[in-house]
Write a protein that holds these residues in place. Structure first.
Motif, PDB file in Angstrom:
ATOM      1  N   VAL A  79      71.965  64.776  56.366  1.00 56.76           N
ATOM      2  CA  VAL A  79      71.585  65.835  55.519  1.00 56.76           C
ATOM      3  C   VAL A  79      69.875  65.664  55.595  1.00 56.76           C
ATOM      4  N   THR A  80      69.198  66.935  55.587  1.00 53.23           N
ATOM      5  CA  THR A  80      67.767  67.047  55.655  1.00 53.23           C
ATOM      6  C   THR A  80      67.326  67.117  54.395  1.00 53.23           C
ATOM      7  N   LEU A  81      66.163  66.347  53.945  1.00 52.03           N
ATOM      8  CA  LEU A  81      65.479  66.262  52.543  1.00 52.03           C
ATOM      9  C   LEU A  81      64.407  66.719  52.844  1.00 52.03           C
ATOM     10  N   SER A  82      63.878  67.792  52.260  1.00 42.39           N
ATOM     11  CA  SER A  82      62.369  68.370  52.337  1.00 42.39           C
ATOM     12  C   SER A  82      61.388  68.270  51.386  1.00 42.39           C
ATOM     13  N   ASN A  83      60.579  67.969  51.571  1.00 44.79           N
ATOM     14  CA  ASN A  83      59.391  68.571  50.279  1.00 44.79           C
ATOM     15  C   ASN A  83      58.595  69.778  50.693  1.00 44.79           C
ATOM     16  N   THR A  84      59.120  70.586  49.923  1.00 38.30           N
ATOM     17  CA  THR A  84      58.806  72.188  50.239  1.00 38.30           C
ATOM     18  C   THR A  84      57.667  72.521  49.002  1.00 38.30           C
ATOM     19  N   GLY A  85      57.209  71.660  48.268  1.00 40.79           N
ATOM     20  CA  GLY A  85      56.129  71.824  47.417  1.00 40.79           C
ATOM     21  C   GLY A  85      54.660  71.644  48.102  1.00 40.79           C
ATOM     22  N   ASN A  86      53.891  71.930  47.454  1.00 40.79           N
ATOM     23  CA  ASN A  86      52.324  71.652  47.816  1.00 40.79           C
ATOM     24  C   ASN A  86      51.640  70.259  47.447  1.00 40.79           C
ATOM     25  N   SER A  87      52.429  69.526  46.929  1.00 42.03           N
ATOM     26  CA  SER A  87      52.097  68.236  46.258  1.00 42.03           C
ATOM     27  C   SER A  87      52.830  67.190  46.860  1.00 42.03           C
ATOM     28  N   ASP A  88      51.940  65.811  47.030  1.00 45.27           N
ATOM     29  CA  ASP A  88      52.712  64.650  47.548  1.00 45.27           C
ATOM     30  C   ASP A  88      53.521  64.257  46.342  1.00 45.27           C
ATOM     31  N   LEU A  89      54.444  63.067  46.681  1.00 42.41           N
ATOM     32  CA  LEU A  89      55.234  62.684  45.545  1.00 42.41           C
ATOM     33  C   LEU A  89      55.050  61.151  45.401  1.00 42.41           C
ATOM     34  N   LEU A 159      57.792  62.096  51.124  1.00 39.58           N
ATOM     35  CA  LEU A 159      56.922  61.818  49.992  1.00 39.58           C
ATOM     36  C   LEU A 159      55.567  62.349  50.107  1.00 39.58           C
ATOM     37  N   THR A 160      55.361  63.104  51.281  1.00 39.22           N
ATOM     38  CA  THR A 160      53.974  63.677  51.671  1.00 39.22           C
ATOM     39  C   THR A 160      54.433  65.160  51.646  1.00 39.22           C
ATOM     40  N   ALA A 161      53.561  65.971  51.062  1.00 31.56           N
ATOM     41  CA  ALA A 161      53.777  67.500  51.041  1.00 31.56           C
ATOM     42  C   ALA A 161      54.120  68.140  52.319  1.00 31.56           C
ATOM     43  N   THR A 162      55.221  69.063  52.363  1.00 33.18           N
ATOM     44  CA  THR A 162      55.599  69.621  53.523  1.00 33.18           C
ATOM     45  C   THR A 162      56.330  68.836  54.650  1.00 33.18           C
ATOM     46  N   LYS A 163      56.818  67.495  54.437  1.00 34.35           N
ATOM     47  CA  LYS A 163      57.227  66.872  55.362  1.00 34.35           C
ATOM     48  C   LYS A 163      59.083  66.766  55.105  1.00 34.35           C
ATOM     49  N   THR A 164      59.661  66.403  56.192  1.00 34.44           N
ATOM     50  CA  THR A 164      61.020  66.528  55.851  1.00 34.44           C
ATOM     51  C   THR A 164      61.518  65.127  56.708  1.00 34.44           C
ATOM     52  N   ASP A 165      62.673  64.650  56.159  1.00 35.58           N
ATOM     53  CA  ASP A 165      63.484  63.260  56.369  1.00 35.58           C
ATOM     54  C   ASP A 165      64.752  63.754  57.025  1.00 35.58           C
ATOM     55  N   ASN A 166      65.356  63.172  57.961  1.00 34.64           N
ATOM     56  CA  ASN A 166      66.758  63.293  58.708  1.00 34.64           C
ATOM     57  C   ASN A 166      67.587  62.183  58.090  1.00 34.64           C
ATOM     58  N   LEU A 167      68.461  62.372  57.319  1.00 33.97           N
ATOM     59  CA  LEU A 167      69.042  61.274  56.652  1.00 33.97           C
ATOM     60  C   LEU A 167      70.281  61.069  57.025  1.00 33.97           C
ATOM     61  N   LYS A 168      71.067  60.058  57.113  1.00 37.22           N
ATOM     62  CA  LYS A 168      72.606  59.860  57.465  1.00 37.22           C
ATOM     63  C   LYS A 168      73.035  59.004  56.470  1.00 37.22           C
ATOM     64  N   VAL A 169      73.974  59.597  55.660  1.00 34.61           N
ATOM     65  CA  VAL A 169      74.714  59.148  54.560  1.00 34.61           C
ATOM     66  C   VAL A 169      76.180  58.260  54.939  1.00 34.61           C
ATOM     67  N   THR A 170      76.177  57.235  54.804  1.00 35.28           N
ATOM     68  CA  THR A 170      77.483  56.574  55.447  1.00 35.28           C
ATOM     69  C   THR A 170      78.242  56.022  54.090  1.00 35.28           C
ATOM     70  N   THR A 171      79.393  56.402  54.072  1.00 28.13           N
ATOM     71  CA  THR A 171      80.412  55.962  52.732  1.00 28.13           C
ATOM     72  C   THR A 171      81.493  55.080  53.712  1.00 28.13           C
ATOM     73  N   ALA A 172      81.358  53.703  53.273  1.00 27.78           N
ATOM     74  CA  ALA A 172      82.327  52.743  53.744  1.00 27.78           C
ATOM     75  C   ALA A 172      83.524  52.535  52.617  1.00 27.78           C
ATOM     76  N   PHE A 173      84.606  52.466  53.233  1.00 33.33           N
ATOM     77  CA  PHE A 173      85.963  51.992  52.603  1.00 33.33           C
ATOM     78  C   PHE A 173      86.268  50.499  53.006  1.00 33.33           C
ATOM     79  N   PRO A 174      85.685  49.539  52.106  1.00 32.88           N
ATOM     80  CA  PRO A 174      86.003  48.217  52.218  1.00 32.88           C
ATOM     81  C   PRO A 174      87.364  47.713  52.599  1.00 32.88           C
TER      82      PRO A 174
END
Length: 202
Positions: A79-89, A159-174
């Motif tokens: 999943v990509t998570l993007s800061n599409t606003g004009n302010s830092d977080l 956290l910086t305006a206009t930047k995007t993260d490339n996330l990998k979400v892993t769900t493990a079944f013990p």
């Protein structure tokens, strides 16, 4: 002794003349003042705080269902998570819920599903899981029970305006899950919440 009317008239006329002179001086003060003025205008616009997930598809596979999960299995979603606003977080936090679909998969914090999130400085590679990172990989959320509330995520570029993260979400079944987990099912919802940067003086 006779009274001199001429002298009295002279004093009266002199008094009237003095009063008239004082009024003239007062009038000059009212109509002779200097004036000056200036003005300015300032435009003010509020910033925007907006984070967004990639549209369902290659940039967001979180909503793709998984079936036939067995102890020891892992599920990787991108999943990509993007800061599409004009302010830092200041922060981005994650809350996950199962609601009415809760089962042992989500309520057993030891033997139930465990969640890990990693970030890659470039897009993850691979047509299917397991995906690999050819850039710099960092941990956004260390392994924890899949149901969490207001968990602050770390190492985010978004956290910086206009930047995007490339996330990998892993769900493990013990592997410790026993037979009581057979047939269990849950639907997990992911909610990412952002807070504004620290206020400043401009």
């Amino acid at each position: 002794m006779a009274i001199s009317l001429k002298t009295t008239s002279g004093k009266i006329l002199a008094s009237v003349a003095l009063v008239g002179t004082a009024a003239a001086v007062a009038g000059m003060g009212t109509y002779g003042a200097f004036t000056s003025s200036t003005s300015a205008s300032q435009a003010v616009t509020a910033g925007t705080i907006t984070i967004a997930l990639g549209a369902p598809g290659v940039n967001n596979t979180l909503n793709v269902p998984v079936a036939g999960l067995l102890p020891g299995d892992k599920v990787e979603k991108l999943v990509t998570l993007s800061n599409t606003g004009n302010s830092d977080l200041n922060t981005v936090s994650l809350t996950t819920t199962a609601g009415a679909t809760a089962s042992l998969l989500t309520t057993d914090t030891v033997n139930g599903l465990q969640l890990t999130i990693e970030n890659c400085s470039t897009a993850w590679t691979g047509a299917t899981a397991p995906y690999t990172c050819t850039g710099t990989k960092t941990t956004v959320l260390a392994s924890a029970p899949v149901i969490t509330a207001n968990q602050t995520l770390t190492n985010l570029t978004s956290l910086t305006a206009t930047k995007t993260d490339n996330l990998k979400v892993t769900t493990a079944f013990p592997t410790t899950a026993n037979d009581t987990f057979q047939g269990a099912t849950s639907t997990i919802s992911f909610a990412f919440n952002a807070t504004q940067r620290t206020a400043t003086t401009k």
